[in-house]
Scaffold this motif. Structure first.
Motif, PDB file in Angstrom:
ATOM      1  N   ALA A  85     -30.836   0.230 -13.810  1.00 26.56           N
ATOM      2  CA  ALA A  85     -32.480  -0.089 -13.926  1.00 26.56           C
ATOM      3  C   ALA A  85     -33.339   0.323 -12.922  1.00 26.56           C
ATOM      4  CB  ALA A  85     -32.562  -1.526 -14.030  1.00 26.56           C
ATOM      5  N   PRO A  86     -34.576   0.900 -13.094  1.00 26.07           N
ATOM      6  CA  PRO A  86     -35.401   1.463 -12.177  1.00 26.07           C
ATOM      7  C   PRO A  86     -35.993   0.251 -11.610  1.00 26.07           C
ATOM      8  CG  PRO A  86     -36.501   1.500 -14.405  1.00 26.07           C
ATOM      9  CD  PRO A  86     -34.806   1.436 -14.568  1.00 26.07           C
ATOM     10  N   ARG A  87     -36.069   0.287 -10.113  1.00 22.55           N
ATOM     11  CA  ARG A  87     -36.881  -0.459  -9.366  1.00 22.55           C
ATOM     12  C   ARG A  87     -38.406  -0.689  -9.243  1.00 22.55           C
ATOM     13  NH1 ARG A  87     -32.280  -1.763  -9.733  1.00 22.55           N
ATOM     14  NH2 ARG A  87     -30.795  -2.075  -8.152  1.00 22.55           N
ATOM     15  N   VAL A  88     -38.868  -1.841  -9.279  1.00 27.97           N
ATOM     16  CA  VAL A  88     -40.417  -1.976  -9.304  1.00 27.97           C
ATOM     17  C   VAL A  88     -40.606  -2.336  -7.582  1.00 27.97           C
ATOM     18  CG1 VAL A  88     -42.097  -3.350  -9.972  1.00 27.97           C
ATOM     19  CG2 VAL A  88     -40.106  -3.110 -11.576  1.00 27.97           C
ATOM     20  N   PRO A  89     -41.208  -1.361  -7.093  1.00 28.17           N
ATOM     21  CA  PRO A  89     -41.707  -1.653  -5.660  1.00 28.17           C
ATOM     22  C   PRO A  89     -42.874  -2.400  -5.543  1.00 28.17           C
ATOM     23  CG  PRO A  89     -42.421   0.749  -6.551  1.00 28.17           C
ATOM     24  CD  PRO A  89     -41.801   0.112  -7.623  1.00 28.17           C
ATOM     25  N   LEU A  90     -42.743  -3.402  -4.582  1.00 30.05           N
ATOM     26  CA  LEU A  90     -43.740  -4.379  -4.172  1.00 30.05           C
ATOM     27  C   LEU A  90     -44.321  -4.158  -2.755  1.00 30.05           C
ATOM     28  CD1 LEU A  90     -42.457  -7.396  -5.688  1.00 30.05           C
ATOM     29  CD2 LEU A  90     -43.986  -5.891  -6.962  1.00 30.05           C
ATOM     30  N   ILE A  91     -45.401  -4.521  -2.286  1.00 23.82           N
ATOM     31  CA  ILE A  91     -45.914  -4.485  -1.012  1.00 23.82           C
ATOM     32  C   ILE A  91     -46.824  -5.700  -0.753  1.00 23.82           C
ATOM     33  CG2 ILE A  91     -48.083  -3.080  -1.677  1.00 23.82           C
ATOM     34  CD1 ILE A  91     -47.585  -1.724   0.911  1.00 23.82           C
TER      35      ILE A  91
END
Length: 228
Positions: A85-91
């Motif tokens: 599953a693709p990762r969802v980047p957060l900041i």
């Protein structure tokens, strides 16, 4: 002195008919419709024979075994989903957490990956069950449906549990301000859970229709004699 006349059967019957204290007549022969033996009119059904109970037990045993065997694939399902599953980047800016790529499609990619994995593993399960038990049966179909749904639930919960933590505030604090970290793995469309059992049943039905055992066709009736 006159001798008493012998009584006839008819006279005894007439005396019994007029005597209210006489005992009822006894009729010989079996009595139908009563008794502990259960005649034709007693209304009691016979218990199912052993030959009738064996197919039901066999179908129930097949359903339980197939359910357990297919449910084990849920562990593989969860690990593959976590890996692919693709990762969802957060900041984080120190006060709030934001998507690093607001227009990205990573969140939808997690659901799509789950559906594709469910279809693939479901097709594999349906194929394996058919080649191992070609005679088919209701128990196999029930086991595939129930086991596929359980496997999908296990894969979903296992992927979320092994994935990034859902405590975003604590995670952002750990990585620091301005650092990128992965969002927790989520399944937004819960209908994706049906992909596994649907694929398993569809593939099993297709193989059964194409290669399954068929009942022998009844013989044709004899041709009528020619009319002269």
């Amino acid at each position: 002195m006159t001798a008493p006349k012998p009584s006839s059967p008819n006279s005894d019957h007439s005396q019994r008919q007029h005597d209210p204290w006489a005992a009822p007549p006894q009729h010989a022969g079996p009595q139908h419709g009563g008794g502990a033996g259960g005649g034709p009119g007693d209304g009691g059904g016979k218990p199912p024979s052993l030959a009738e109970a064996l197919p039901v037990r066999q179908e129930a045993r097949d359903a339980v075994l197939v359910t357990l065997a297919v449910a084990v694939l849920g562990v593989v399902f969860g690990l593959l989903w976590l890996w692919l599953a693709p990762r969802v980047p957060l900041i984080s800016d120190g006060d709030a957490v934001y998507l690093k790529h607001p227009e990205g499609e990573e969140a939808m990619g997690a659901d799509g990956t789950f559906v594709l994995l469910g279809l693939g593993l479901g097709a594999l399960a349906g194929t394996a069950v058919f080649w191992l038990r070609r005679q088919g049966g209701v128990g196999l179909v029930v086991g595939l449906a129930a086991g596929g749904l359980v496997a999908a639930l296990i894969g979903w919960k296992l992927g979320v549990w092994l994935g990034p933590t859902s405590d975003l505030a604590a995670h952002a604090k750990d990585v620091g301000e301005g650092k990128t970290f992965d969002a927790p793995l989520k399944l937004e469309a819960k209908g994706a859970l049906l992909a596994f059992p649907f694929a398993a049943l569809a593939v099993h039905l297709a193989f059964t229709a194409a290669f399954g055992k068929r009942d022998p066709e009844p013989p044709l009736p004899p041709a009528p004699p020619p009319a002269w």
